[in-house]
Design a protein around this motif. Structure first.
Motif, PDB file in Angstrom:
ATOM      1  N   GLU A 129      -4.779  -5.024  10.191  1.00  0.00           N
ATOM      2  CA  GLU A 129      -5.127  -6.230   9.429  1.00  0.00           C
ATOM      3  C   GLU A 129      -4.131  -6.591   8.335  1.00  0.00           C
ATOM      4  O   GLU A 129      -4.194  -7.694   7.804  1.00  0.00           O
ATOM      5  CB  GLU A 129      -6.542  -6.103   8.848  1.00  0.00           C
ATOM      6  N   TRP A 130      -3.229  -5.676   7.959  1.00  0.00           N
ATOM      7  CA  TRP A 130      -2.332  -5.996   6.846  1.00  0.00           C
ATOM      8  C   TRP A 130      -0.995  -6.557   7.333  1.00  0.00           C
ATOM      9  O   TRP A 130      -0.328  -5.954   8.166  1.00  0.00           O
ATOM     10  CB  TRP A 130      -2.067  -4.764   5.961  1.00  0.00           C
ATOM     11  N   ASP A 131      -0.605  -7.708   6.807  1.00  0.00           N
ATOM     12  CA  ASP A 131       0.707  -8.297   7.121  1.00  0.00           C
ATOM     13  C   ASP A 131       1.643  -8.109   5.938  1.00  0.00           C
ATOM     14  O   ASP A 131       1.316  -8.542   4.828  1.00  0.00           O
ATOM     15  CB  ASP A 131       0.565  -9.815   7.344  1.00  0.00           C
ATOM     16  N   TRP A 132       2.771  -7.473   6.144  1.00  0.00           N
ATOM     17  CA  TRP A 132       3.819  -7.438   5.113  1.00  0.00           C
ATOM     18  C   TRP A 132       4.613  -8.732   5.219  1.00  0.00           C
ATOM     19  O   TRP A 132       4.898  -9.186   6.331  1.00  0.00           O
ATOM     20  CB  TRP A 132       4.740  -6.229   5.310  1.00  0.00           C
ATOM     21  N   THR A 133       4.962  -9.319   4.073  1.00  0.00           N
ATOM     22  CA  THR A 133       5.655 -10.614   4.145  1.00  0.00           C
ATOM     23  C   THR A 133       7.169 -10.484   3.964  1.00  0.00           C
ATOM     24  O   THR A 133       7.904 -11.406   4.240  1.00  0.00           O
ATOM     25  CB  THR A 133       5.114 -11.604   3.091  1.00  0.00           C
ATOM     26  N   GLU A 134       7.619  -9.320   3.427  1.00  0.00           N
ATOM     27  CA  GLU A 134       9.066  -9.112   3.260  1.00  0.00           C
ATOM     28  C   GLU A 134       9.424  -7.711   3.743  1.00  0.00           C
ATOM     29  O   GLU A 134       8.596  -6.796   3.660  1.00  0.00           O
ATOM     30  CB  GLU A 134       9.465  -9.255   1.788  1.00  0.00           C
ATOM     31  N   HIS A 135      10.660  -7.557   4.203  1.00  0.00           N
ATOM     32  CA  HIS A 135      11.087  -6.235   4.674  1.00  0.00           C
ATOM     33  C   HIS A 135      10.995  -5.205   3.560  1.00  0.00           C
ATOM     34  O   HIS A 135      10.715  -4.037   3.810  1.00  0.00           O
ATOM     35  CB  HIS A 135      12.499  -6.303   5.255  1.00  0.00           C
ATOM     36  N   PHE A 136      11.268  -5.634   2.320  1.00  0.00           N
ATOM     37  CA  PHE A 136      11.143  -4.747   1.168  1.00  0.00           C
ATOM     38  C   PHE A 136      10.232  -5.469   0.173  1.00  0.00           C
ATOM     39  O   PHE A 136      10.687  -6.345  -0.564  1.00  0.00           O
ATOM     40  CB  PHE A 136      12.525  -4.441   0.566  1.00  0.00           C
ATOM     41  N   ALA A 137       8.949  -5.125   0.215  1.00  0.00           N
ATOM     42  CA  ALA A 137       7.951  -5.929  -0.506  1.00  0.00           C
ATOM     43  C   ALA A 137       8.133  -5.840  -2.017  1.00  0.00           C
ATOM     44  O   ALA A 137       8.465  -4.775  -2.550  1.00  0.00           O
ATOM     45  CB  ALA A 137       6.558  -5.448  -0.129  1.00  0.00           C
ATOM     46  N   PRO A 138       7.898  -6.963  -2.700  1.00  0.00           N
ATOM     47  CA  PRO A 138       7.931  -6.930  -4.167  1.00  0.00           C
ATOM     48  C   PRO A 138       6.648  -6.296  -4.723  1.00  0.00           C
ATOM     49  O   PRO A 138       5.640  -6.222  -4.020  1.00  0.00           O
ATOM     50  CB  PRO A 138       8.008  -8.407  -4.540  1.00  0.00           C
ATOM     51  N   GLN A 139       6.718  -5.886  -5.995  1.00  0.00           N
ATOM     52  CA  GLN A 139       5.580  -5.183  -6.621  1.00  0.00           C
ATOM     53  C   GLN A 139       4.237  -5.895  -6.458  1.00  0.00           C
ATOM     54  O   GLN A 139       3.239  -5.245  -6.106  1.00  0.00           O
ATOM     55  CB  GLN A 139       5.900  -4.921  -8.107  1.00  0.00           C
ATOM     56  N   PRO A 140       4.136  -7.228  -6.686  1.00  0.00           N
ATOM     57  CA  PRO A 140       2.798  -7.833  -6.592  1.00  0.00           C
ATOM     58  C   PRO A 140       2.166  -7.648  -5.217  1.00  0.00           C
ATOM     59  O   PRO A 140       0.964  -7.442  -5.093  1.00  0.00           O
ATOM     60  CB  PRO A 140       3.063  -9.329  -6.879  1.00  0.00           C
ATOM     61  N   GLU A 141       3.013  -7.691  -4.178  1.00  0.00           N
ATOM     62  CA  GLU A 141       2.474  -7.534  -2.819  1.00  0.00           C
ATOM     63  C   GLU A 141       1.950  -6.109  -2.597  1.00  0.00           C
ATOM     64  O   GLU A 141       0.893  -5.906  -1.989  1.00  0.00           O
ATOM     65  CB  GLU A 141       3.566  -7.876  -1.797  1.00  0.00           C
ATOM     66  N   THR A 142       2.688  -5.128  -3.102  1.00  0.00           N
ATOM     67  CA  THR A 142       2.259  -3.741  -2.901  1.00  0.00           C
ATOM     68  C   THR A 142       1.013  -3.444  -3.719  1.00  0.00           C
ATOM     69  O   THR A 142       0.107  -2.727  -3.273  1.00  0.00           O
ATOM     70  CB  THR A 142       3.403  -2.775  -3.271  1.00  0.00           C
ATOM     71  N   GLU A 143       0.944  -4.026  -4.921  1.00  0.00           N
ATOM     72  CA  GLU A 143      -0.275  -3.839  -5.715  1.00  0.00           C
ATOM     73  C   GLU A 143      -1.472  -4.461  -4.974  1.00  0.00           C
ATOM     74  O   GLU A 143      -2.551  -3.876  -4.900  1.00  0.00           O
ATOM     75  CB  GLU A 143      -0.115  -4.477  -7.104  1.00  0.00           C
ATOM     76  N   ARG A 144      -1.246  -5.651  -4.380  1.00  0.00           N
ATOM     77  CA  ARG A 144      -2.313  -6.291  -3.601  1.00  0.00           C
ATOM     78  C   ARG A 144      -2.744  -5.411  -2.428  1.00  0.00           C
ATOM     79  O   ARG A 144      -3.918  -5.242  -2.148  1.00  0.00           O
ATOM     80  CB  ARG A 144      -1.816  -7.648  -3.060  1.00  0.00           C
ATOM     81  N   TYR A 145      -1.735  -4.834  -1.780  1.00  0.00           N
ATOM     82  CA  TYR A 145      -2.003  -3.962  -0.628  1.00  0.00           C
ATOM     83  C   TYR A 145      -2.882  -2.772  -1.047  1.00  0.00           C
ATOM     84  O   TYR A 145      -3.885  -2.464  -0.388  1.00  0.00           O
ATOM     85  CB  TYR A 145      -0.664  -3.468  -0.052  1.00  0.00           C
ATOM     86  N   LEU A 146      -2.540  -2.142  -2.167  1.00  0.00           N
ATOM     87  CA  LEU A 146      -3.303  -0.953  -2.567  1.00  0.00           C
ATOM     88  C   LEU A 146      -4.704  -1.329  -3.051  1.00  0.00           C
ATOM     89  O   LEU A 146      -5.652  -0.559  -2.873  1.00  0.00           O
ATOM     90  CB  LEU A 146      -2.512  -0.144  -3.602  1.00  0.00           C
ATOM     91  N   ASN A 147      -4.861  -2.525  -3.599  1.00  0.00           N
ATOM     92  CA  ASN A 147      -6.210  -3.009  -3.929  1.00  0.00           C
ATOM     93  C   ASN A 147      -7.003  -3.260  -2.656  1.00  0.00           C
ATOM     94  O   ASN A 147      -8.195  -2.979  -2.590  1.00  0.00           O
ATOM     95  CB  ASN A 147      -6.135  -4.287  -4.776  1.00  0.00           C
ATOM     96  N   HIS A 148      -6.318  -3.779  -1.659  1.00  0.00           N
ATOM     97  CA  HIS A 148      -6.961  -4.008  -0.356  1.00  0.00           C
ATOM     98  C   HIS A 148      -7.431  -2.678   0.241  1.00  0.00           C
ATOM     99  O   HIS A 148      -8.540  -2.587   0.785  1.00  0.00           O
ATOM    100  CB  HIS A 148      -5.956  -4.718   0.560  1.00  0.00           C
ATOM    101  N   VAL A 149      -6.601  -1.646   0.106  1.00  0.00           N
ATOM    102  CA  VAL A 149      -6.975  -0.311   0.618  1.00  0.00           C
ATOM    103  C   VAL A 149      -8.227   0.174  -0.124  1.00  0.00           C
ATOM    104  O   VAL A 149      -9.192   0.651   0.495  1.00  0.00           O
ATOM    105  CB  VAL A 149      -5.807   0.691   0.433  1.00  0.00           C
ATOM    106  N   ALA A 150      -8.206   0.038  -1.449  1.00  0.00           N
ATOM    107  CA  ALA A 150      -9.355   0.507  -2.252  1.00  0.00           C
ATOM    108  C   ALA A 150     -10.631  -0.230  -1.853  1.00  0.00           C
ATOM    109  O   ALA A 150     -11.703   0.377  -1.753  1.00  0.00           O
ATOM    110  CB  ALA A 150      -9.071   0.309  -3.738  1.00  0.00           C
ATOM    111  N   ASP A 151     -10.499  -1.529  -1.572  1.00  0.00           N
ATOM    112  CA  ASP A 151     -11.684  -2.311  -1.172  1.00  0.00           C
ATOM    113  C   ASP A 151     -12.149  -1.932   0.239  1.00  0.00           C
ATOM    114  O   ASP A 151     -13.334  -1.739   0.481  1.00  0.00           O
ATOM    115  CB  ASP A 151     -11.374  -3.813  -1.212  1.00  0.00           C
TER     116      ASP A 151
END
Ligand SMILES: Cc1cc2nc3c(=O)[nH]c(=O)nc-3n(C[C@H](O)[C@H](O)[C@H](O)COP(=O)(O)OP(=O)(O)OC[C@H]3O[C@@H](n4cnc5c(N)ncnc54)[C@H](O)[C@@H]3O)c2cc1C
Length: 533
Positions: free
Chosen positions: A72-94
């Motif tokens: 379900e998770w789409d990465w938007t850049e080959h090397f993701a910026p911090q806001p995207e990774t923070e969003r990803y880890l919040n998504h994991v927690a949820d």
């Protein structure tokens, strides 16, 4: 057995702590995670500075354990910026409902082993206490920020930020006179971004690093579909390579090819994304002085081509260490930032900073006024976040004191005399593309606790001979590596931290597969290296 409040207390809610919580719940344990920050993510919660992003390919960095998550998770850049990774880890927690066992804004101040109760007593900064049978530290190898040891740091009256404690509110550089102190991996990212809008940017550099292009770009929908299809192969590759990256060393030696072939290969690497240039270079570049010097000359040539002012270019070329012997910062226009009229580079080797003033910075040559100072001075690495907790094992012995004479661990996870204390990403564990090593460490700890539960065992301590054997192996693995002959956080040197001025073997530099083989053998043979009662 005395009652405890929790089976396990996990300290930290970064990638390590979140995953440890998930895996310990599987054992039916009552777990509490204490996290100093107000949200999950660790590194990706604290480091909000402009330009912060991975050097690992996004899709090789995310968790690999959950097909659902990968789906379900789409990465938007080959090397993701911090806001995207923070969003990803919040998504994991949820997704895994992790938050209900995490207590935020709760910094652990002390952890003491209670011999009588056979449990750890944990003290928070606010004085609250609780007890747990086991403690897992997931406090991060790069999470204890350090300020420079310069007189007057507290005197400066303008805006001041450490990159590792960056505020959540937007910070504007527009038209301001900004100073950045530090040119490590973080400084390189921040300087590139700040230069774009600052009125004037002055960079204070102690030592330059060998920086190479990141070549980041967006991931298209078709690419993401392809990545998703090939996830098993990507993670399999990460399992096979020395440092868990998708890149692996070229089997050829630098001098086994013709000069033309060599040049073409290096040009290809310089044009390739990510750490291919560091992890995928000729096999001898990081161990053979002549090979290393030749490749360093190649990168120096690139810096000279990219920086217009030859004096500035020379300042930006490292003279005291070869390529790849310190962490290689990845950049996206860093060298070109110095071609801008609003950017100035000051070497604090040539003109050291004398002190900070209420209005700016005084060097041995000048006094400069600033509206803002950005400290890109990094972290008290590897042991820093553990040292900041008063950890007391058997007989009240302090872990920090214990390590003063030299780092000793069992597979980077345990320390003799500190029973039931387990470290994820502790010193002497495999690092590399870190989440791959985190997943392994976390699962190894989970398996050990499952084994103990299954055999009605309550206390685990590493045997002294097992600690000696592992520590000797780590030292042996460091022999011959040019990186271990250079001052850096990887050799435990940090001029901003008292007592960290002597080189040690701070990290395990063998391969990750060798590390896992060692740990797998310990588990398969029934944990004979541990005293289990
Ligand atoms: C800017 C930056 C870029 C990076 N880029 C990469 C990369 O590209 N690839 C890579 O592999 N690695 C990278 N790293 C390393 C990164 O730290 C790891 O990849 C990974 O995030 C570590 O996760 P962790 O959970 O072990 O630690 P962290 O993410 O550091 O989390 C530790 C958590 O513990 C909490 N904590 C610490 N002490 C206490 C205490 N006493 N009480 C309560 N809570 C506490 C902290 O608040 C923090 O939230 C980077 C690091 C930085 C700083």
């Amino acid at each position: 057995m005395d009652a405890v409040d929790f089976d396990t207390i996990v300290i930290g809610a970064g990638i390590s702590g979140l995953y440890q919580l998930y895996r310990l719940r599987e054992l039916g344990q009552k777990v509490r995670v204490f996290e100093a920050g107000s949200g999950v993510g660790g590194t990706w919660y604290w480091n909000r500075y402009p330009g912060c992003r991975f050097d690992s390919e996004s899709y090789s960095y995310g968790y690999s354990f959950s097909p659902e998550l990968l789906e379900e998770w789409d990465w938007t850049e080959h090397f993701a910026p911090q806001p995207e990774t923070e969003r990803y880890l919040n998504h994991v927690a949820d997704t895994f409902d992790l938050r209900r066992d995490i207590q935020f804004r709760s910094r652990v101040k002390g952890a003491a082993w209670d011999e009588g109760r056979q449990a750890w007593e944990i003290t928070l900064e606010d004085g609250a206490r609780c007890r747990a049978r086991y403690v897992v530290t997931a406090v991060g190898p790069l999470s204890a920020p350090t300020l420079p040891r310069i007189p007057g740091v507290e005197d400066f009256r303008g805006e001041a930020y450490h990159t590792g404690l960056w505020p959540k509110h937007p910070v504007s550089f527009e038209g301001k006179r900004v100073a950045v102190i530090g040119t490590g991996a973080t400084g390189v990212q921040a300087i590139t971004e700040i230069a774009k809008t600052a009125g004037h940017l002055t960079v204070f550099q102690r030592r330059p690093n060998w920086c190479t292009p990141l070549h980041n770009r967006p991931i298209t929908k078709a690419e993401m579909d392809e990545i998703r299809r090939t996830y098993p192969a990507i993670f399999e590759r990460c399992r096979e390579t020395a440092a868990c990256f998708i890149h692996t060393t070229d089997p050829r030696g630098t001098f086994e090819v013709t000069p033309d072939e060599r040049e073409a290969f290096w040009e290809m690497l310089y044009a390739s994304p990510g750490f291919a240039i560091w992890m995928g270079n000729f096999k001898d570049v990081l161990i053979d002085r002549k090979a290393n010097a030749l490749f360093s000359d190649f990168v120096a040539g690139k810096i000279r081509q990219r920086v217009k002012d030859p004096r500035v270019a020379e300042l930006l070329i490292p003279k005291d260490h070869g390529f790849g012997t310190r962490r290689v910062p990845q950049e996206s226009g860093y060298y070109e930032a110095y071609n801008r009229p609003n950017v100035e580079l000051i070497s604090i080797i040539e003109t050291p900073i004398v002190r900070l003033m209420p209005t700016g910075i005084r060097t041995t040559a000048r006094e400069l006024d600033f509206d803002m100072i950005v400290y890109a001075t990094g972290f008290d690495a590897i042991t820093g976040s553990l040292d900041r907790i008063d950890i007391r094992g058997v007989g009240g012995r302090s872990l920090k004191e214990r390590w003063r004479a030299g780092l000793e661990t069992f597979v980077g996870v345990m320390v003799n005399g500190f029973p039931n204390l387990f470290m994820v990403m502790g010193p002497h564990t495999a690092l590399g593309n870190i989440p791959r090593s985190i997943e392994y460490n976390v699962e190894w700890i989970r398996d050990l606790l499952a084994h103990m539960g299954g055999h009605r065992l309550h206390v685990a301590d590493a045997r002294p001979d097992a600690v000696d054997e592992w520590t000797a192996f780590v030292k042996k693995k460091g022999e011959g590596l040019l990186a271990n002959e250079v001052d850096s956080w990887m050799t435990g040197v940090n001029q901003n931290v008292e007592g960290k001025n002597i080189r040690i073997v701070a990290r395990y530099s063998g391969t990750a597969p060798e590390y896992r083989d060692w740990c797998d053998r310990v588990a398969a043979e029934g944990y004979r290296e541990l005293t289990l009662v």
